[in-house]
Write a protein that holds these residues in place. Structure first.
Motif, PDB file in Angstrom:
ATOM      1  N   HIS A  56      50.631 -22.243   8.210  1.00 56.78           N
ATOM      2  CA  HIS A  56      49.828 -23.774   9.027  1.00 56.78           C
ATOM      3  C   HIS A  56      49.952 -24.759   8.052  1.00 56.78           C
ATOM      4  O   HIS A  56      51.077 -26.089   9.046  1.00 56.78           O
ATOM      5  CB  HIS A  56      48.447 -23.551   8.107  1.00 56.78           C
ATOM      6  CG  HIS A  56      47.613 -24.502   8.692  1.00 56.78           C
ATOM      7  ND1 HIS A  56      47.243 -24.864  10.289  1.00 56.78           N
ATOM      8  CD2 HIS A  56      46.719 -24.976   7.829  1.00 56.78           C
ATOM      9  CE1 HIS A  56      46.453 -26.433   9.690  1.00 56.78           C
ATOM     10  NE2 HIS A  56      46.438 -26.678   8.201  1.00 56.78           N
ATOM     11  N   ASP A  62      38.519 -21.196   0.573  1.00 52.23           N
ATOM     12  CA  ASP A  62      38.952 -20.210   1.624  1.00 52.23           C
ATOM     13  C   ASP A  62      40.342 -20.544   2.561  1.00 52.23           C
ATOM     14  O   ASP A  62      41.053 -21.500   1.797  1.00 52.23           O
ATOM     15  CB  ASP A  62      37.409 -20.939   2.385  1.00 52.23           C
ATOM     16  CG  ASP A  62      36.432 -21.530   2.414  1.00 52.23           C
ATOM     17  OD1 ASP A  62      35.168 -20.158   2.040  1.00 52.23           O
ATOM     18  OD2 ASP A  62      35.497 -21.755   3.090  1.00 52.23           O
ATOM     19  N   GLY A 105      38.020 -13.528  13.861  1.00 54.09           N
ATOM     20  CA  GLY A 105      37.399 -13.718  15.212  1.00 54.09           C
ATOM     21  C   GLY A 105      36.324 -13.099  15.509  1.00 54.09           C
ATOM     22  O   GLY A 105      34.757 -13.258  15.291  1.00 54.09           O
ATOM     23  N   GLY A 153      44.857 -22.390   7.011  1.00 53.17           N
ATOM     24  CA  GLY A 153      44.415 -22.758   8.640  1.00 53.17           C
ATOM     25  C   GLY A 153      44.111 -22.287   9.218  1.00 53.17           C
ATOM     26  O   GLY A 153      42.904 -21.258   8.590  1.00 53.17           O
ATOM     27  N   GLN A 154      43.335 -21.918  10.951  1.00 52.59           N
ATOM     28  CA  GLN A 154      41.958 -21.500  11.294  1.00 52.59           C
ATOM     29  C   GLN A 154      42.408 -20.353  11.686  1.00 52.59           C
ATOM     30  O   GLN A 154      42.579 -19.820  13.270  1.00 52.59           O
ATOM     31  CB  GLN A 154      41.713 -22.375  12.421  1.00 52.59           C
ATOM     32  CG  GLN A 154      40.582 -23.554  12.012  1.00 52.59           C
ATOM     33  CD  GLN A 154      40.070 -23.315  10.980  1.00 52.59           C
ATOM     34  OE1 GLN A 154      38.687 -22.430  11.171  1.00 52.59           O
ATOM     35  NE2 GLN A 154      39.664 -24.330   9.772  1.00 52.59           N
ATOM     36  N   GLN A 156      40.956 -20.322   5.484  1.00 52.36           N
ATOM     37  CA  GLN A 156      41.513 -22.006   5.479  1.00 52.36           C
ATOM     38  C   GLN A 156      42.077 -22.547   5.283  1.00 52.36           C
ATOM     39  O   GLN A 156      43.034 -23.389   5.605  1.00 52.36           O
ATOM     40  CB  GLN A 156      40.198 -22.436   6.466  1.00 52.36           C
ATOM     41  CG  GLN A 156      39.704 -20.617   7.052  1.00 52.36           C
ATOM     42  CD  GLN A 156      38.842 -19.811   6.994  1.00 52.36           C
ATOM     43  OE1 GLN A 156      38.667 -19.792   5.688  1.00 52.36           O
ATOM     44  NE2 GLN A 156      38.548 -18.962   7.933  1.00 52.36           N
ATOM     45  N   GLU A 169      40.919 -17.037  11.746  1.00 52.32           N
ATOM     46  CA  GLU A 169      40.683 -16.460  12.662  1.00 52.32           C
ATOM     47  C   GLU A 169      40.584 -16.828  14.260  1.00 52.32           C
ATOM     48  O   GLU A 169      40.297 -16.288  15.367  1.00 52.32           O
ATOM     49  CB  GLU A 169      38.990 -17.051  12.802  1.00 52.32           C
ATOM     50  CG  GLU A 169      38.026 -17.796  12.642  1.00 52.32           C
ATOM     51  CD  GLU A 169      38.424 -19.259  11.269  1.00 52.32           C
ATOM     52  OE1 GLU A 169      37.792 -20.124  11.552  1.00 52.32           O
ATOM     53  OE2 GLU A 169      39.662 -18.973  11.021  1.00 52.32           O
ATOM     54  N   GLU A 170      40.854 -17.577  14.566  1.00 54.42           N
ATOM     55  CA  GLU A 170      41.583 -18.264  16.255  1.00 54.42           C
ATOM     56  C   GLU A 170      43.110 -17.816  16.352  1.00 54.42           C
ATOM     57  O   GLU A 170      43.537 -18.943  17.149  1.00 54.42           O
ATOM     58  CB  GLU A 170      41.169 -19.917  15.825  1.00 54.42           C
ATOM     59  CG  GLU A 170      39.459 -20.119  15.892  1.00 54.42           C
ATOM     60  CD  GLU A 170      39.930 -22.055  15.755  1.00 54.42           C
ATOM     61  OE1 GLU A 170      40.805 -22.125  16.253  1.00 54.42           O
ATOM     62  OE2 GLU A 170      38.687 -22.132  15.585  1.00 54.42           O
ATOM     63  N   LYS A 200      42.457 -13.020  15.096  1.00 58.87           N
ATOM     64  CA  LYS A 200      41.235 -13.141  16.870  1.00 58.87           C
ATOM     65  C   LYS A 200      40.236 -12.468  16.528  1.00 58.87           C
ATOM     66  O   LYS A 200      39.565 -12.265  16.808  1.00 58.87           O
ATOM     67  CB  LYS A 200      42.293 -14.481  17.730  1.00 58.87           C
ATOM     68  CG  LYS A 200      41.356 -14.954  18.594  1.00 58.87           C
ATOM     69  CD  LYS A 200      41.809 -15.791  19.641  1.00 58.87           C
ATOM     70  CE  LYS A 200      40.744 -16.161  20.800  1.00 58.87           C
ATOM     71  NZ  LYS A 200      41.360 -16.710  22.092  1.00 58.87           N
TER      72      LYS A 200
END
Length: 448
Positions: free
Chosen positions: A390, A373, A289, A379-380, A375, A382-383, A285
């Motif tokens: 994930h 990508d 992020g 998954g996300q 993600q 960057e969070e 993150k």
């Protein structure tokens, strides 16, 4: 009690005997598991006692040892450097020091360790007016990221360092977040030494292992007993007037048992949501992020290699040669990177995504060719402060993804050999191409 089946009765069959045998079988099969867990706990306790009893006194300046001379007489040796001032240590430990040399020889006394643990947990002193150590430095793993170093991390770092170094960090941390939190600490030297003793023992014996939960096992056994009762009631007892009651109990209990078996069977080899503690508290993150660092900067082999790769510590030093203190973690975590570079000791990261040996997967195909990508699978990221798995990475999940995901078919050199499909797309006979269309779901693509 009369039975409805005289053949079984004449053959010596007894419902009570059957129930007794069933219950005894449950006890016989569950006893080894219980005994094994108790044995493991006993071994852990024994190892902890041994670590405390035979810990080398040179590991900490807070250790008090007894030296036995050749004449057989015992002389007290204080390695803390406080022999001239015996009042630096609380009177609570005075009685412990009078114990025979053969008890806890060459090690911390148990009372010293317990006293240090009470200080760490905030139970001592009684008039404490600041936060306890454990409020910031957790003793057990947590679900969320605690930016403060854990107790075991501190213990391992200062195990081989002297008391003066430990005291200066606790009482005079300098500047930054740590100085703000430690402001107003009122510990005497004896109190800090007791904490050091406790942390030394924690580093040697290790954290207390988490006991496995047996709730599912107990529930499964209880459902088995309900099924047994329902069968006995339907076949032999026949005491309940309404026959649908035992039938309903049988169906519900059997259904729940079957559901538990299916769910636990599916979980074998899968670890969705797995988020282990890492040796360095690295936050995606913060890096991907907030700071906007591209994934491919650290995982630079992701487009050409089977593996995305773990970045070397020298790559981290491209930034941390200047950035030596983190906004959240201070200097503790970044110092691990610097220490790894200087000592050339590799950081032992815990693997997160792990496919079975019979499965082939290549990041080069998915990222380099398909242009997916990160993600999509991870998954996300960057969070995430704590990186976790994930998806379950099951075969069904992969197959469905191949069916639904459209590949970059045109202007992609990898698919130039698919001439027929290019011709169909040219005359609008083919609107889109999915991964399944180019053979992604062929068995030999992943299993060969």
């Amino acid at each position: 009690m009369k039975l409805k089946f005289p053949v079984l009765w004449k053959s010596g069959f007894s419902p009570k005997g059957f129930l007794f045998v069933f219950l005894m079988s449950i006890f016989v099969f569950s006893a080894p598991a219980f005994t094994e867990s108790q044995t493991q706990q006993s071994k852990q306790d024994s190892a902890s006692d041994s670590a405390v009893r035979f810990s080398v006194p040179t590991l900490s300046d807070s250790v008090t040892a007894k030296e036995v001379h050749e004449t057989g007489s015992e002389t007290q040796v204080d390695t803390t450097g406080s022999a001239a001032n015996p009042d630096t240590v609380s009177n609570e430990t005075a009685s412990a020091r009078t114990k025979p040399a053969e008890e806890h020889k060459f090690g911390h006394y148990r009372n010293d360790i317990k006293r240090g643990e009470r200080f760490f947990r905030g139970l001592l002193p009684q008039n404490i007016n600041h936060q306890a150590c454990v409020s910031c430095h957790n003793l057990k793993p947590t679900d969320t990221l605690n930016w403060n170093p854990s107790a075991i991390a501190i213990a391992e770092k200062y195990l081989n360092k002297d008391f003066a170094s430990f005291k200066s960090v606790v009482m005079n941390p300098g500047v930054g977040m740590m100085a703000k939190v430690h402001q107003g600490f009122e510990f005497e030297d004896g109190d800090v030494k007791a904490i050091k003793v406790y942390l030394d023992d924690l580093a040697i014996s290790g954290p207390t292992p988490l006991k496995p939960s047996i709730n599912h096992l107990l529930l499964f056994i209880f459902l088995g007993l309900l099924i047994t009762w329902a069968l006995l009631e339907l076949i032999f007892f026949r005491k309940i007037k309404y026959r649908f009651i035992p039938v309903l109990v049988l169906l519900i209990a059997f259904g729940f048992q079957l559901k538990m078996l299916v769910e636990e069977g599916i979980k074998l080899g899968r670890s969705e949501g797995y988020a282990p503690d890492q040796p360095i508290k690295f936050s995606h993150k913060v890096h991907a992020g907030e700071n906007g660092i591209d994934c491919k900067y650290c995982h630079h082999t992701v487009e050409q290699s089977k593996s995305a790769g773990i970045p070397a510590m020298n790559l981290c030093m491209n930034c941390h040669v200047l950035i030596r203190e983190g906004t959240n973690s201070g200097k503790f975590e970044i110092s691990k990177i610097i220490n790894a570079v200087e000592t050339k000791d590799p950081v032992e990261w815990v693997r997160l995504h792990n496919l079975p040996d019979h499965v082939f997967f290549s990041h080069a195909i998915h990222v380099g060719v398909a242009k997916l990508d990160c993600q999509k699978c991870h998954g996300q990221v960057e969070e995430m402060d704590v990186m976790e798995q994930h998806a379950d990475l099951s075969m069904g999940w992969c197959v469905n993804c191949h069916r639904d995901t459209e590949v970059q078919f045109t202007e992609n050199g990898y698919y130039e050999t698919f001439e027929k499909m290019h011709e169909e797309m040219g005359i609008d006979d083919l609107k889109k191409v999915t991964a399944e269309d180019v053979g992604a779901n062929d068995c030999m693509r992943c299993h060969y």
